[in-house]
Scaffold this motif. Structure first.
Motif: not given
Length: 416
Positions: A198-199, A203-206, A209-211
């Motif tokens: 959730v954090a 913070a904009g992390v997609a 799979e990579d995120g």
């Protein structure tokens, strides 16, 4: 998100369902001293707190990592000061107490001055002394399955009072499932991973799979290098080899390597399997293990681990015989049950003139010079000791041929 009532506890129905052991104790109103044994993050501390609540007992807690005998005595004094109200003394990581610290608990548990609830991730049979263990009821807690963990993170996600207070659709079901799977049975880890995801999303992390890989990381499996899980897994590897299942054997080998087990230990145990379970049914198994051992010593990890995997597959596929192992144990038993029988004179070494004059080595028949390469009338047992049969080849692999040859030799020696 710690459960506030027993009804909120999930994943331990084998203890808390109606008629289950812990539920029956609660219903009876009698709370004996207990030890909760289970992996991390499954509710051991929570259950202890809730049991003190439902039995109207005072709850005291100690950590065996930090506490000593002095702390135990102080807890007992507090318990005695509020009698007749019951006191539950919860000791986390109780397996870390040494013998004298465990012994210090005995008189207070025995007298009922307090109710002891210990929590441990280690097998109580090995980590608690017998005197203390005999006064405790062992309750085994299970790792939380994926469905339970998924429900846990889903509730934590939307709970506005104690959780993250997000909308129900804040995270896709697939992400919640991945969090539950990555937690590997640990509720505490599941909640930490949920917070991290959730954090990261904020913070904009997609959350592709990579995120998710960056946020959750590589899943970690439970393993210890000295405790019960270690010995359970090496047992599973050994029995998979013995049971001729190369796929299961490779799985357990990979599990142990993944957990950080020393590959040198593994190849040593695998070499033992070659002698114990394959034996002379396939004499190539032992030298192949030694070759794999040498290959690992020369290459190290990870390259040398392939040699161990190769020989594990070979052993699992090889014909099995414990005839040599059984024969060796029988021979050792015969030695232990017998006296110190002298070596017969014809089998003794005679390196000096005196020993030759005393008859050492006289009458010995050199087998290679005998007819058929076998001195049929010669005995190799101590004088007065009847010949015994320890080695009984099985009808598998090379031992089929060995059995035929031995039958001929034994028949000749018996004069048949």
């Amino acid at each position: 998100m710690r459960p506030r009532t027993l009804d909120e506890v999930t994943g331990q129905d084998h203890l808390l369902a109606p008629g289950a052991p812990l539920a029956a104790l609660i219903a009876s109103g009698h709370l004996p001293s207990l030890v909760f044994w289970g992996p991390p993050g499954v509710g051991k501390t929570t259950l202890a707190r809730l049991l003190s609540t439902v039995t109207d007992a005072r709850f005291l807690t100690l950590s065996a990592v930090l506490a000593g005998v002095k702390d135990i005595r102080a807890a007992v004094e507090q318990a005695q000061a509020i009698l007749p109200q019951r006191t539950v003394l919860f000791i986390d990581e109780i397996h870390r107490f040494n013998k004298s610290q465990q012994d210090a608990l005995l008189p207070f548990v025995e007298s009922g001055a307090l109710t002891l609830i210990g929590a441990t991730t280690e097998n109580p049979s090995f980590e608690l002394n017998s005197a203390l263990l005999s006064r405790l009821r062992v309750m085994v807690l299970k790792a939380l399955d994926v469905e339970v963990l998924e429900g846990l993170v889903r509730r934590a996600l939307v709970d506005a009072e104690r959780g993250l207070g997000q909308s129900p659709g804040a995270l896709p079901d697939t992400v919640l499932r991945q969090i539950a799977e990555a937690a590997d049975g640990d509720g505490r880890r599941a909640l930490i991973l949920l917070e991290t995801v959730v954090a990261g999303q904020s913070a904009g992390v997609a959350l592709d799979e990579d995120g998710l890989q960056r946020l959750i990381g590589r899943g970690l499996r439970r393993f210890d290098k000295q405790g019960e899980q270690f010995y359970d897994q090496i047992s599973a590897l050994h029995k998979s080899v013995r049971g001729s299942d190369p796929d299961a054997a490779l799985y357990w080998l990979a599990r142990m390597l993944d957990g950080g087990c020393d590959p040198g230990y593994l190849i040593r145990r695998v070499t033992r399997m070659a002698s114990e379970d394959i034996g002379l049914a396939d004499p190539r198994a032992l030298p192949l293990c030694i070759a794999a051992w040498e290959a690992y010593d020369r290459q190290g990890s990870p390259e040398g681990e392939l040699a161990i995997a190769e020989v594990v597959v070979y052993l699992a596929c090889a014909p099995k015989s414990n005839a040599a192992y059984t024969a060796y144990k029988a021979a050792r038993q015969a030695v232990q049950n017998g006296g110190t029988a002298d070596v017969p004179m014809h089998l003794r070494n005679a390196p000096t003139r005196l020993m030759k004059d005393l008859g050492y080595g006289q009458g010995y028949q050199y087998d290679p010079d005998s007819e058929g390469g076998h001195a049929q009338t010669q005995t190799y047992w101590p004088d007065g000791m009847a010949p015994q049969t320890f080695y009984q080849p099985v009808s598998r692999g090379l031992e089929i041929r060995i059995a035929e040859k031995l039958a001929q030799l034994r028949a000749r020696r018996a004069g048949r």
